[in-house]
Motif scaffolding. Structure first.
Motif, PDB file in Angstrom:
ATOM      1  N   VAL A   1      26.968  99.256 -77.687  1.00 18.25           N
ATOM      2  CA  VAL A   1      25.722  99.432 -77.859  1.00 18.25           C
ATOM      3  C   VAL A   1      24.907  99.228 -76.552  1.00 18.25           C
ATOM      4  O   VAL A   1      25.400  98.835 -75.755  1.00 18.25           O
ATOM      5  CB  VAL A   1      25.141  98.203 -78.982  1.00 18.25           C
ATOM      6  CG1 VAL A   1      25.742  98.487 -80.278  1.00 18.25           C
ATOM      7  CG2 VAL A   1      25.207  96.798 -78.421  1.00 18.25           C
ATOM      8  N   SER A   2      23.793  99.587 -76.576  1.00 17.76           N
ATOM      9  CA  SER A   2      22.792  99.409 -75.405  1.00 17.76           C
ATOM     10  C   SER A   2      22.708  98.062 -74.750  1.00 17.76           C
ATOM     11  O   SER A   2      22.456  97.298 -75.624  1.00 17.76           O
ATOM     12  CB  SER A   2      21.529 100.165 -75.326  1.00 17.76           C
ATOM     13  OG  SER A   2      21.005 100.137 -74.193  1.00 17.76           O
ATOM     14  N   TYR A   3      22.877  98.043 -73.590  1.00 22.70           N
ATOM     15  CA  TYR A   3      22.799  96.483 -72.987  1.00 22.70           C
ATOM     16  C   TYR A   3      21.601  96.323 -73.017  1.00 22.70           C
ATOM     17  O   TYR A   3      20.534  96.882 -72.460  1.00 22.70           O
ATOM     18  CB  TYR A   3      23.247  96.665 -71.580  1.00 22.70           C
ATOM     19  CG  TYR A   3      23.281  95.347 -70.704  1.00 22.70           C
ATOM     20  CD1 TYR A   3      23.983  94.254 -71.172  1.00 22.70           C
ATOM     21  CD2 TYR A   3      22.339  95.157 -69.769  1.00 22.70           C
ATOM     22  CE1 TYR A   3      23.620  92.898 -70.419  1.00 22.70           C
ATOM     23  CE2 TYR A   3      22.137  93.979 -69.109  1.00 22.70           C
ATOM     24  CZ  TYR A   3      22.860  92.806 -69.257  1.00 22.70           C
ATOM     25  OH  TYR A   3      22.735  91.777 -68.812  1.00 22.70           O
ATOM     26  N   ASN A   4      21.034  94.856 -73.604  1.00 23.40           N
ATOM     27  CA  ASN A   4      19.738  94.477 -73.465  1.00 23.40           C
ATOM     28  C   ASN A   4      19.321  93.284 -72.661  1.00 23.40           C
ATOM     29  O   ASN A   4      18.431  92.545 -73.131  1.00 23.40           O
ATOM     30  CB  ASN A   4      19.310  94.413 -74.903  1.00 23.40           C
ATOM     31  CG  ASN A   4      20.390  93.275 -75.825  1.00 23.40           C
ATOM     32  OD1 ASN A   4      21.056  92.817 -74.928  1.00 23.40           O
ATOM     33  ND2 ASN A   4      20.065  93.275 -77.012  1.00 23.40           N
ATOM     34  N   GLY A   5      20.215  92.870 -71.909  1.00 28.35           N
ATOM     35  CA  GLY A   5      19.931  91.707 -71.089  1.00 28.35           C
ATOM     36  C   GLY A   5      20.914  90.576 -71.426  1.00 28.35           C
ATOM     37  O   GLY A   5      20.960  89.625 -70.791  1.00 28.35           O
ATOM     38  N   SER A   6      21.485  90.710 -72.471  1.00 28.62           N
ATOM     39  CA  SER A   6      22.374  89.528 -73.135  1.00 28.62           C
ATOM     40  C   SER A   6      23.825  90.232 -73.178  1.00 28.62           C
ATOM     41  O   SER A   6      23.855  91.344 -73.426  1.00 28.62           O
ATOM     42  CB  SER A   6      21.779  89.054 -74.173  1.00 28.62           C
ATOM     43  OG  SER A   6      21.976  89.738 -75.374  1.00 28.62           O
ATOM     44  N   GLY A   7      24.800  89.478 -73.220  1.00 32.42           N
ATOM     45  CA  GLY A   7      26.277  89.888 -73.310  1.00 32.42           C
ATOM     46  C   GLY A   7      26.788  90.283 -72.065  1.00 32.42           C
ATOM     47  O   GLY A   7      26.228  90.153 -70.987  1.00 32.42           O
ATOM     48  N   THR A   8      27.987  91.057 -72.187  1.00 35.93           N
ATOM     49  CA  THR A   8      28.670  91.493 -71.047  1.00 35.93           C
ATOM     50  C   THR A   8      28.553  93.036 -70.815  1.00 35.93           C
ATOM     51  O   THR A   8      28.893  93.627 -71.736  1.00 35.93           O
ATOM     52  CB  THR A   8      30.065  91.046 -71.103  1.00 35.93           C
ATOM     53  OG1 THR A   8      30.223  89.425 -71.020  1.00 35.93           O
ATOM     54  CG2 THR A   8      30.770  91.317 -69.727  1.00 35.93           C
ATOM     55  N   VAL A   9      28.076  93.607 -69.736  1.00 38.34           N
ATOM     56  CA  VAL A   9      28.307  94.931 -69.550  1.00 38.34           C
ATOM     57  C   VAL A   9      29.703  95.429 -69.530  1.00 38.34           C
ATOM     58  O   VAL A   9      30.576  94.883 -68.922  1.00 38.34           O
ATOM     59  CB  VAL A   9      27.545  95.239 -68.143  1.00 38.34           C
ATOM     60  CG1 VAL A   9      27.835  96.933 -68.040  1.00 38.34           C
ATOM     61  CG2 VAL A   9      26.120  94.950 -68.367  1.00 38.34           C
ATOM     62  N   VAL A  10      30.064  96.498 -70.423  1.00 39.41           N
ATOM     63  CA  VAL A  10      31.303  97.009 -70.191  1.00 39.41           C
ATOM     64  C   VAL A  10      31.450  98.444 -69.667  1.00 39.41           C
ATOM     65  O   VAL A  10      32.595  98.789 -69.221  1.00 39.41           O
ATOM     66  CB  VAL A  10      31.982  97.111 -71.807  1.00 39.41           C
ATOM     67  CG1 VAL A  10      32.140  95.943 -72.359  1.00 39.41           C
ATOM     68  CG2 VAL A  10      31.345  98.006 -72.756  1.00 39.41           C
ATOM     69  N   GLY A  11      30.287  99.073 -69.390  1.00 42.62           N
ATOM     70  CA  GLY A  11      30.512 100.311 -68.792  1.00 42.62           C
ATOM     71  C   GLY A  11      29.359 101.246 -69.065  1.00 42.62           C
ATOM     72  O   GLY A  11      28.150 100.913 -69.366  1.00 42.62           O
ATOM     73  N   ILE A  12      29.380 102.636 -68.941  1.00 37.62           N
ATOM     74  CA  ILE A  12      28.284 103.626 -68.817  1.00 37.62           C
ATOM     75  C   ILE A  12      28.881 104.823 -69.785  1.00 37.62           C
ATOM     76  O   ILE A  12      29.818 105.383 -69.420  1.00 37.62           O
ATOM     77  CB  ILE A  12      27.846 104.249 -67.396  1.00 37.62           C
ATOM     78  CG1 ILE A  12      27.609 102.905 -66.329  1.00 37.62           C
ATOM     79  CG2 ILE A  12      26.720 105.006 -67.539  1.00 37.62           C
ATOM     80  CD1 ILE A  12      27.250 103.226 -65.133  1.00 37.62           C
ATOM     81  N   LEU A  13      28.150 105.329 -70.950  1.00 35.70           N
ATOM     82  CA  LEU A  13      28.161 106.238 -71.470  1.00 35.70           C
ATOM     83  C   LEU A  13      28.452 107.582 -70.884  1.00 35.70           C
ATOM     84  O   LEU A  13      27.543 108.085 -70.091  1.00 35.70           O
ATOM     85  CB  LEU A  13      27.413 106.522 -72.811  1.00 35.70           C
ATOM     86  CG  LEU A  13      27.406 105.185 -73.623  1.00 35.70           C
ATOM     87  CD1 LEU A  13      26.449 105.817 -74.862  1.00 35.70           C
ATOM     88  CD2 LEU A  13      28.841 105.246 -74.386  1.00 35.70           C
TER      89      LEU A  13
END
Length: 110
Positions: free
Chosen positions: A47-59
């Protein structure tokens, strides 16, 4: 004369990546998102990164809910101006998204 506006192409944001498919990974889309979206993983879906959680990559490509998708997960250089996420303001990613990508070895260039 007719004027045409060309939109960004899939994976156009990539400046360089590791040999073979080492920079890429596969996942499942958790929402309708355009190519170049910075994503996080929620309940095994991207799902789109929204400032929380951990970034996993770029579609790499546009995706819809429950569709198999490939994404840049590590070791790449990308054009920051072609990236997006739900937390982006004025077309710019925030420092947390850029830092999250950097931890994956994904370097954002202007």
């Amino acid at each position: 004369m007719v004027t045409y506006t060309e939109t960004a192409h899939a994976a156009e944001f990539i400046l360089s990546e590791a040999n073979g498919a080492r920079s890429r990974a596969n996942g499942v889309g958790g929402a309708t998102l355009p190519a170049g979206s910075v994503v996080k993983s929620t309940a095994s879906k991207l799902v789109s990164y929204n400032g929380s959680g951990t970034v996993v990559g770029i579609l790499l490509y546009d995706t819809v809910l429950d569709q198999a998708v490939s994404y840049i997960a590590r070791d790449a250089e990308v054009n920051q101006k072609l990236l997006t996420s739900t937390e982006a303001t004025d077309g710019e990613l925030d420092a947390a998204a850029i830092a999250g990508l950097a931890t994956l070895g994904i370097i954002c260039r202007d």
